[in-house]
Design an enzyme around this catalytic site. Structure first.
Site, mmCIF file in Angstrom:
data_model
loop_
_atom_site.group_PDB
_atom_site.id
_atom_site.type_symbol
_atom_site.label_atom_id
_atom_site.label_comp_id
_atom_site.label_asym_id
_atom_site.label_seq_id
_atom_site.Cartn_x
_atom_site.Cartn_y
_atom_site.Cartn_z
ATOM 1 N N HIS A 60 48.299 71.188 36.404
ATOM 2 C CA HIS A 60 48.907 72.478 37.283
ATOM 3 C C HIS A 60 49.373 73.630 36.084
ATOM 4 C CE1 HIS A 60 52.579 70.163 36.482
ATOM 5 N NE2 HIS A 60 53.275 71.283 36.702
ATOM 6 N N HIS A 62 52.051 75.066 35.198
ATOM 7 C CA HIS A 62 53.551 75.265 34.640
ATOM 8 C C HIS A 62 53.222 74.966 33.218
ATOM 9 C CE1 HIS A 62 55.743 74.503 38.374
ATOM 10 N NE2 HIS A 62 55.676 75.747 38.358
ATOM 11 N N ASP A 64 54.825 73.609 30.691
ATOM 12 C CA ASP A 64 55.172 72.595 29.846
ATOM 13 C C ASP A 64 53.928 71.398 29.990
ATOM 14 O OD1 ASP A 64 55.959 72.282 32.549
ATOM 15 O OD2 ASP A 64 56.687 70.194 32.333
ATOM 16 N N HIS A 65 52.821 72.046 30.690
ATOM 17 C CA HIS A 65 51.824 71.276 31.021
ATOM 18 C C HIS A 65 50.480 71.854 30.172
ATOM 19 C CE1 HIS A 65 53.402 68.191 33.810
ATOM 20 N NE2 HIS A 65 54.127 68.954 33.858
ATOM 21 N N HIS A 147 53.656 69.843 45.209
ATOM 22 C CA HIS A 147 54.578 70.541 43.882
ATOM 23 C C HIS A 147 55.029 71.990 44.265
ATOM 24 C CE1 HIS A 147 56.560 70.332 40.130
ATOM 25 N NE2 HIS A 147 55.776 71.117 39.631
ATOM 26 N N ASP A 217 52.818 66.572 38.168
ATOM 27 C CA ASP A 217 54.158 66.910 38.962
ATOM 28 C C ASP A 217 53.778 66.774 40.278
ATOM 29 O OD1 ASP A 217 54.823 67.266 36.294
ATOM 30 O OD2 ASP A 217 55.862 69.256 36.512
ATOM 31 N N HIS A 275 57.151 61.711 32.374
ATOM 32 C CA HIS A 275 57.864 62.964 32.948
ATOM 33 C C HIS A 275 59.183 62.787 33.259
ATOM 34 C CE1 HIS A 275 57.867 66.731 34.930
ATOM 35 N NE2 HIS A 275 56.823 67.072 34.151
HETATM 36 ZN ZN LIG Z 1 56.187 69.369 34.431
#
Ligand SMILES: [Zn+2]
Length: 314
Positions: A60, A62, A64-65, A147, A217, A275
């Site tokens: 996805h 976001h 942090d990914h 998510h 996530d 995670h």
């Molecule tokens: Zn995450």
């Protein structure tokens, strides 16, 4: 197959942990799932060779990914990569990469094939996983999870493997030498001391290829069960402890109770938690909670390889 976690922290890095990135080593090549900031340095610290990276799967969009992706692609370009790279990700990743390629941010000359996945529902309903890529003979499937933004999990499946050879049966049929046993295993007939021996006489049925499921996530959902069904290994996010279920529901993440529910429903062989929220200095709290519901659970440790168990014990 083996899995090497590169980053296990949720949202932002800590002094001890990196944000999301995980390698699935197929043997001759490997797949990267998510590429948070710092992932390329983690790759350098691992036994993985960047030149053998065959595909990147993004769960996805976001930060942090994905925020390590430009840096990694830029380095591959700078190192003169010419081999093609497959990228599978969520709708929108193509626009983001196009902007960086149009601006002088990335100097990439190698061919990239991009597959974008769309999900408008965000509810992670059960379903048939979608075949989205083939990497070095391994099939990659995806399914939308639950998510706050469109987010996918992936299932990587090894081709079916030849059956085991029955050495006693081969001996009884007059085949004793190693090269002939090897030919039988490769599907060729051989001439033994008692005459012709066909593979079907001494080789057992084909064995199912190993399957690894890695979820991005997600809150608890039926799609996770569909994607992990009968997998040898499930890597499930576990952002919060059971006592923080309200946070998990609010931010659409999972607890040990959620991850183990999926593992039990899907009947997986091994569950790895990944995670972790930065609120827990020591994620062993999450492990202890999970083991009460699914014994064969371990924690993802950065750079510690996880061998995928054989599909059967023989
Ligand atoms: Zn995450």
């Amino acid at each position: 197959m083996r899995v090497i976690p590169l980053g296990t922290s949720s949202g932002r890095p800590t002094v001890a942990r990196h944000v999301s990135g995980l390698a699935v080593d197929l043997g001759r090549s490997w797949i990267l799932i998510d590429c948070g900031e710092g992932t390329q340095q983690q790759i350098m610290r691992s036994p993985l060779k960047p030149s053998r990276l065959a595909a990147i799967l993004i769960t996805h969009l976001h930060g942090d990914h994905v925020l390590g992706l430009p840096g990694l692609l830029g380095t591959l370009g700078m190192e003169g990569r010419t081999a093609p790279l497959q990228i599978v990700g969520v709708d929108g990743i193509g626009r983001w990469l196009d902007v960086m390629c149009d601006l002088p941010i990335l100097g990439i000359d190698f061919p990239m094939t991009l597959t974008e996945l769309v999900d408008d529902s965000l509810d992670g309903v059960a379903g048939e996983p979608l075949h989205v890529a083939d990497v070095d003979g391994f099939a990659v499937y995806a399914l939308a999870l639950r998510h706050r933004v469109p987010a996918f999990g992936y299932r990587i499946v090894e081709p079916d493997r030849p059956g085991h050879i029955d050495i006693d049966a081969a001996r009884r049929a007059g085949v004793t030498n190693g090269p002939d046993l090897g030919r039988l295993q490769r599907g060729e007939s051989v001439i033994g001391s008692l005459g012709e021996v066909r593979p079907a006489q001494v080789i057992g049925p084909q064995r199912r290829g190993l399957a690894v499921t890695v979820l991005g996530d997600t809150a608890r959902c039926d799609a996770s069960v569909s994607l992990a069904f009968d997998a040898d290994l499930l890597v499930h996010e576990c952002t919060y402890a059971n006592a923080d279920q309200d946070l998990a529901e609010r931010w659409k993440h999972s607890t040990p109770a959620d991850a183990t529910w999926v593992a039990n429903q899907a009947g997986v062989g091994h569950l790895v938690l990944n995670h972790f929220s930065t609120r827990y200095d020591d994620p062993s709290l999450l492990l202890n909670e999970a083991r009460t519901a699914f014994v064969n659970t371990t924690l993802a440790n950065e750079l510690a390889p996880i061998d995928v168990p054989a599909a059967d014990p023989t």
